[in-house]
Design a protein around this motif. Structure first.
Motif, PDB file in Angstrom:
ATOM      1  N   LYS A  80       0.824  -1.212   0.000  1.00  0.00           N
ATOM      2  CA  LYS A  80       0.000   0.000   0.000  1.00  0.00           C
ATOM      3  C   LYS A  80       0.855   1.257   0.000  1.00  0.00           C
ATOM      4  O   LYS A  80       0.472   2.283  -0.580  1.00  0.00           O
ATOM      5  CB  LYS A  80      -0.925  -0.006   1.222  1.00  0.00           C
ATOM      6  N   GLU A 198      -3.865   9.553   8.832  1.00  0.00           N
ATOM      7  CA  GLU A 198      -4.967   9.344   7.884  1.00  0.00           C
ATOM      8  C   GLU A 198      -6.078  10.375   7.994  1.00  0.00           C
ATOM      9  O   GLU A 198      -6.947  10.444   7.116  1.00  0.00           O
ATOM     10  CB  GLU A 198      -5.564   7.941   8.080  1.00  0.00           C
ATOM     11  N   ARG A 268      -7.532  -2.612   3.677  1.00  0.00           N
ATOM     12  CA  ARG A 268      -8.063  -2.611   2.300  1.00  0.00           C
ATOM     13  C   ARG A 268      -9.470  -2.018   2.216  1.00  0.00           C
ATOM     14  O   ARG A 268     -10.045  -1.952   1.140  1.00  0.00           O
ATOM     15  CB  ARG A 268      -8.059  -4.037   1.759  1.00  0.00           C
ATOM     16  N   ASP A 270     -11.156   0.951   2.074  1.00  0.00           N
ATOM     17  CA  ASP A 270     -11.054   2.401   1.869  1.00  0.00           C
ATOM     18  C   ASP A 270     -12.357   3.113   2.208  1.00  0.00           C
ATOM     19  O   ASP A 270     -12.349   4.268   2.646  1.00  0.00           O
ATOM     20  CB  ASP A 270     -10.656   2.706   0.417  1.00  0.00           C
ATOM     21  N   ASP A 271     -13.494   2.427   1.990  1.00  0.00           N
ATOM     22  CA  ASP A 271     -14.783   3.059   2.266  1.00  0.00           C
ATOM     23  C   ASP A 271     -14.948   3.344   3.754  1.00  0.00           C
ATOM     24  O   ASP A 271     -15.425   4.418   4.136  1.00  0.00           O
ATOM     25  CB  ASP A 271     -15.919   2.159   1.778  1.00  0.00           C
ATOM     26  N   ARG A 274     -12.834   6.290   4.625  1.00  0.00           N
ATOM     27  CA  ARG A 274     -13.442   7.522   4.101  1.00  0.00           C
ATOM     28  C   ARG A 274     -14.577   7.990   4.999  1.00  0.00           C
ATOM     29  O   ARG A 274     -14.667   9.185   5.333  1.00  0.00           O
ATOM     30  CB  ARG A 274     -13.953   7.286   2.678  1.00  0.00           C
TER      31      ARG A 274
END
Length: 373
Positions: A80, A198, A268, A270-271, A274
């Motif tokens: 990543k 992040e 993994r 990402d949603d 977010r």
């Protein structure tokens, strides 16, 4: 045996964590479901659904030891970030990476440079290894990298830079970091703690120093945006030669298999990250707007919490506890007039602000004044 213990260990003051929900429920006779915890910068959405599924599957193999080398998770992190698996070391939380660094590179009498208002564990770990913590003033509650570079001596072995900083939420930018790194001599290891990385829209790039082979360690964690704080899983990123040394200090199976499975799956998703980021940005903006309306001084934050000056931080902390709201009092961080509040769900944030308004109506909060550090 007390008389045979290391003197610097006897003088150590233990880290004070945020108050657990269960403890407050016992003390106040409250139901745990009626308590909200906004003290430890945790993810109010919880873990990723993908992480939960992976952890449930991993439970079926709980009778086996985990992969002691963390091959799959280290590989996923490396892929990543565009690094090699050899650049990654896993820790029982990123806190353990700090301990690895101490074991590998600190001797009694060495010096470790930190900002005055930085994560308390840096100084505690320094003391654990008999080193001296050198605290540099941080005007505006932000790391002063020029002053930190000027504080370097032949005894300096490590410098910690938390970006965004805990507990203040402030950041230093790319140009400041680059100027600082140009001044750091070869005998000093720079540790960038990026636990809240992040949550930042355009964070500075310090991984370039890992790729260049500089004496750096970058620490990140799955406790915050990934919502896996209970599992204690974090990681360090370093040039291969530095990472190899840190691996030698690590206990076998320090990162448990359930944590590794959850972290790999969450990495993994990402949603989920977010949605967490959006919730954080909205909640942080809400806090800061409400603090303005209340006339309270606060430190604009880049992380998932806000530091706010309330007057008597301990008294406000206790008043909120009686209402079933846990925040973080800041006396141990040399900020007795402040509390730190983590972003929760919309409903939790509104409940906290409502109680804060009640305290303001009772004259228990401080009036806004210019910030000092």
């Amino acid at each position: 045996m007390w008389n045979t213990a290391h003197e610097h260990v006897l003088k150590l003051v233990a880290y004070e964590p945020g108050k657990p929900v269960e403890e407050l429920a016992r003390e106040m006779g409250l139901q745990p479901s009626d308590i909200i915890k906004l003290a430890s910068n945790e993810n109010p959405l919880g873990p990723s659904p993908k992480a939960l599924g992976a952890m449930r599957d991993a439970l079926e193999r709980a009778h086996f030891y985990p992969d002691g080398g963390g091959w799959a998770l280290r590989g996923a992190i490396a892929d990543k970030l565009g690094l090699d698996r050899s650049n990654v070391i896993l820790g029982n939380g990123s806190n353990e990476i700090i301990e690895f660094i101490g074991h590998a590179f600190l001797r009694p009498g060495d010096e470790v440079i930190t900002a005055r208002h930085a994560f308390a564990v840096y100084s505690l770990m320094s003391q654990l290894f008999g080193a001296r913590s050198v605290e540099v003033p941080d005007p505006g509650y932000t790391h002063d990298l020029e002053a930190m570079a000027a504080a370097i001596t032949p005894r300096t072995r490590q410098i910690f830079i938390t970006n965004p900083n805990n507990p203040t939420g402030t950041m230093v930018g790319q140009e400041e970091i680059d100027r600082f790194m140009a001044k750091v001599p070869d005998h000093v290891l720079v540790i960038f703690d990026e636990a809240y990385y992040e949550f930042v829209d355009n964070p500075p790039d310090v991984l370039k120093y890992v790729r260049e082979g500089r004496n750096v360690v970058v620490m990140r964690t799955f406790s915050k945006i990934q919502g896996l704080a209970n599992l204690r899983i974090g990681y360090g990123l370093a040039p291969k030669e530095v990472a190899e040394v840190l691996q030698k200090t690590r206990q076998p199976f320090n990162a448990n298999g359930i944590a590794q499975a959850g972290a790999e799956a969450g990495l993994r998703d990402d949603d989920h990250m977010r949605r967490t980021r959006e919730l954080t940005h909205e909640g942080r903006a809400y806090f800061q707007e409400e603090f303005e309306k209340l006339g309270l001084e606060y430190v604009p934050s880049f992380a998932n919490f806000v530091l706010v000056r309330v007057g008597d931080g301990d008294a406000v902390f206790q008043s909120l506890l009686r209402k079933g709201i846990i925040v973080r009092a800041m006396r141990s961080y040399k900020l007795p007039e402040w509390v730190r509040v983590s972003v929760g769900t919309k409903e939790q944030n509104e409940r906290f602000i409502a109680e804060l308004k009640n305290l303001a109506a009772q004259g228990q909060l401080a009036q806004k004044q210019p910030a000092t550090a």
